[in-house]
Design a protein around this motif. Structure first.
Motif, PDB file in Angstrom:
ATOM      1  N   THR A 237       0.983  -1.129  -0.081  1.00 25.28           N
ATOM      2  CA  THR A 237      -0.004  -0.010   0.188  1.00 25.28           C
ATOM      3  C   THR A 237       0.897   1.382  -0.121  1.00 25.28           C
TER       4      THR A 237
ATOM      5  N   SER B 156      -5.011   2.164  -5.051  1.00 21.19           N
ATOM      6  CA  SER B 156      -4.207   1.318  -3.989  1.00 21.19           C
ATOM      7  C   SER B 156      -5.503   0.215  -3.792  1.00 21.19           C
TER       8      SER B 156
ATOM      9  N   GLN C 165      -3.823   1.447   7.830  1.00 20.39           N
ATOM     10  CA  GLN C 165      -3.769   0.182   7.382  1.00 20.39           C
ATOM     11  C   GLN C 165      -3.789  -0.724   8.362  1.00 20.39           C
TER      12      GLN C 165
ATOM     13  N   ASN D 183      -0.302   5.883   6.484  1.00 22.95           N
ATOM     14  CA  ASN D 183      -0.825   4.391   5.945  1.00 22.95           C
ATOM     15  C   ASN D 183      -0.207   3.214   6.987  1.00 22.95           C
TER      16      ASN D 183
END
Length: 148
Positions: free
Chosen positions: A48, A139, A82, A78
Motif C-alpha cells: 500500500t 491502491s 492500514q 498508512n
C-alpha cells in the motif's frame, strides 16, 4: 517489487534520488526497512505504501510546489490507517465487504486530513479529498487484482 524464493518475501525498493533530504530521512528509512525486513508488518502495508507513494510521486511531478514532503507523511499515515483497517477486518462481526468499504471510507477521510496537514495549507481540503481518493482508489484496485 517483491521477491519470494526461500519461504520469505523480500522487499526491493527503488527510491528516487531526491527522496532523502537529510540524515533524519535516512534514519527513518533505515528503521522502516528494518521493520519491513523483519516481517513484522502485515504484507499489504508495504505494498500500500509503495503503490500510494508512487501515485503521489507522479502527482507531485505535476504539482511540485504543493507536494513537498507529502510522500513521507502519507507513508506514516498508512502505517496507522492500514494497521487499524486490518485489525477492524479481523475483529468485526460485520460481513467482510461492508466492513472493508466502511473502513476504506474512514481511511480516505483520515488520509485526506493528513495530506492537508502535511501540505502545510498549500492544498485546499477539496484537493486533499480528491488526492486521497486518487491514491486510495488506485491502491484499492491494485489490492483487488492481487491473488489471495
Amino acid at each position: 517489487m517483491f521477491l519470494q524464493g526461500d519461504g520469505w518475501i523480500h522487499l526491493v525498493i527503488i527510491i528516487p534520488t531526491d527522496f532523502f533530504n537529510s540524515l533524519i530521512d535516512w534514519v527513518w528509512f533505515a528503521l522502516g526497512a528494518t521493520v519491513l525486513a523483519a516481517g513484522t508488518l502485515y504484507p499489504t502495508i508495504p505494498l500500500t505504501v509503495i503503490v500510494e507513494g508512487t501515485v503521489l510521486w507522479v502527482w507531485g511531478r505535476a504539482h511540485p510546489a504543493q507536494s513537498a514532503g507529502l510522500q513521507k507523511v502519507l507513508a506514516a499515515a498508512n502505517l496507522l490507517t492500514q494497521g487499524i483497517l486490518i485489525l477492524l477486518l479481523y475483529l468485526s462481526s460485520w460481513a467482510y465487504w461492508p466492513t472493508l468499504l466502511a473502513g476504506e471510507g474512514v481511511v480516505w477521510l483520515v488520509e485526506a486530513g493528513v495530506l492537508c496537514w502535511g501540505s502545510k495549507n498549500k492544498l485546499a481540503y477539496r484537493q486533499c479529498l480528491s488526492l486521497s481518493l486518487l491514491v486510495n482508489g488506485v491502491s484499492f484496485l491494485v489490492g483487488l487484482l492481487l491473488p489471495v
